[in-house]
Design an enzyme around this catalytic site. Structure first.
Site, PDB file in Angstrom:
ATOM      1  NE  ARG A 144       6.706  -2.922 -28.211  1.00 20.71           N
ATOM      2  CZ  ARG A 144       7.506  -2.838 -27.783  1.00 20.71           C
ATOM      3  NH1 ARG A 144       8.910  -2.126 -27.271  1.00 20.71           N
ATOM      4  NH2 ARG A 144       8.164  -3.851 -27.882  1.00 20.71           N
TER       5      ARG A 144
ATOM      6  CE  LYS B  51       9.561  -5.655 -31.360  1.00 24.59           C
ATOM      7  NZ  LYS B  51      10.375  -4.779 -31.765  1.00 24.59           N
TER       8      LYS B  51
ATOM      9  CD  GLU C  32      14.720   2.772 -32.576  1.00 23.91           C
ATOM     10  OE1 GLU C  32      15.017   1.199 -31.586  1.00 23.91           O
ATOM     11  OE2 GLU C  32      13.923   3.376 -32.789  1.00 23.91           O
TER      12      GLU C  32
END
Ligand SMILES: *Cc1c(COP(=O)(O)O)cnc(C)c1O
Length: 340
Positions: free
Chosen positions: A81, A183, A219
């Site tokens: 990620r 992220k 989310e």
């Protein structure tokens, strides 16, 4: 020797541990990297991170299993990620195998800080990468630092997971075709105002809808949302701007392969939410936080479990995943990296 902390009451805060890993990127390559005791970073006032926010991070954990092993949960997924996040921010990706190796080194070097089994506490591992090179015009920097430190954190829940109340945010988290799927600190900088105001109103988190139409569920600020339908099956919102949570992906696997539930990943309309039986937020820190209610501009959507305890399916998912993590039941191949 293991540190003598009151593990059940250490809270979720930074503590300086013994060693951290640092590698610097210069002249087109990452250096070999070292473990150091120095937790301070000295950078130029003109470092790219300070002006154009070239920064990204990860979060994962190490903990002690029932048998006394010290293990890390799926660091390869964090490596991947962060690799993808760096690409999207025009930062040099850190090699995935070196990422996993560095995480292991940091845990080994701070082994005395890993909380004991049964304490509920874990060693939280924070990889972070930022532009150290000087830039004044808008462009990617040419020097970076990659760093991994670890800090012990207390149990997210004291006395069991009580359902939380969350609200529908009037702010947006991530633009369509933007950076919601990576992220990066920038996604958090602009969510802090929404966060602070939601907390002041008594809500634990914001639930964000898709910014383009505000009809679909995306989310929460720092956690993915999952739903359980009336038949007891798992429904997971799908969107290009949701952060691919390692916890949520692990839960989907556990639901399907351990609990034999049907798992559907699809767009979820906000108008469907009142028809779901249970809901929860997933992330590394809390694993799953059951949701008791969602406040939509004063209208309350509630779930069958109420505000006292998690519903049966969310409870079972939480229990099964934490049992896998703690070594009480066998983990899928490759999920658990043993340090000791
Ligand atoms: C980190 C994060 C999550 C949770 O991901 P995990 O890998 O499960 O810890 C969810 N949403 C956002 C926006 C995040 O930054």
């Amino acid at each position: 020797m293991a540190k003598d902390l009151d593990w059940g009451n250490i809270g979720f805060e930074y503590r300086k541990t013994d060693k951290r890993y640092v590698s610097n990127y210069k002249d087109g390559k990452w250096d070999d990297g070292v473990l150091t005791t120095d937790n301070k970073v000295i950078i130029s006032e003109d470092a790219g991170v300070l002006h154009y926010a070239q920064e990204c991070f990860e979060g994962l954990k190490a903990y002690t299993t029932k048998e006394g092993h010290i293990v890390i949960f799926r660091p390869d997924l964090n490596a991947e990620r962060m690799y993808n996040t760096a690409k999207r921010l025009e930062m040099p990706s850190f090699p995935k195998d070196r990422f996993v190796e560095a995480v292991k080194q940091v845990v080994e070097a701070n082994i005395d800080w890993v909380p004991p089994y049964g304490s509920g506490a874990t060693l939280y591992i924070r990889p972070v990468m930022f532009a150290t090179g000087e830039v004044i015009g808008v462009k990617p920097a040419d020097e970076y630092q990659f760093r991994i430190f670890a800090t012990p954190v207390g149990p997210y829940y004291k006395g069991g997971a009580k359902p939380i109340a969350i609200k529908i945010s009037d702010f947006d988290r991530a633009a369509p075709r933007g950076t919601g799927h990576i992220k990066a600190g920038l996604n958090y900088a602009m969510s802090l105002h929404a966060n602070v105001t939601a907390h002041a109103e008594g809500f634990a988190e914001n639930l964000y809808l898709d910014p383009a139409t505000r009809t679909k569920v995306e989310e929460a600020g720092g956690a993915n949302i999952i739903f359980v339908d009336k038949d007891g099956n798992l429904v997971i919102p799908k969107s290009d701007s949701i952060l691919p949570s390692v916890t949520r992906r692990s839960i989907a696997y556990v639901a399907q392969h351990y609990l034999h539930l049907k798992v559907t990943e699809r767009e979820v309309l906000f108008s469907e939410v009142p028809h779901f039986a249970e809901a929860g937020l997933c992330g590394t820190a809390a694993v799953i936080s059951p949701i008791g209610l969602i406040n939509d501009h004063g209208k309350e959507i509630t779930f069958s479990n109420g505000m006292e305890k998690a519903g049966p399916v969310i409870s079972k998912l939480y229990q099964t995943l934490t049992d896998i993590q703690m070594g009480n039941i066998e983990a899928p191949e490759g999920w658990i990296y043993r340090i000791k």
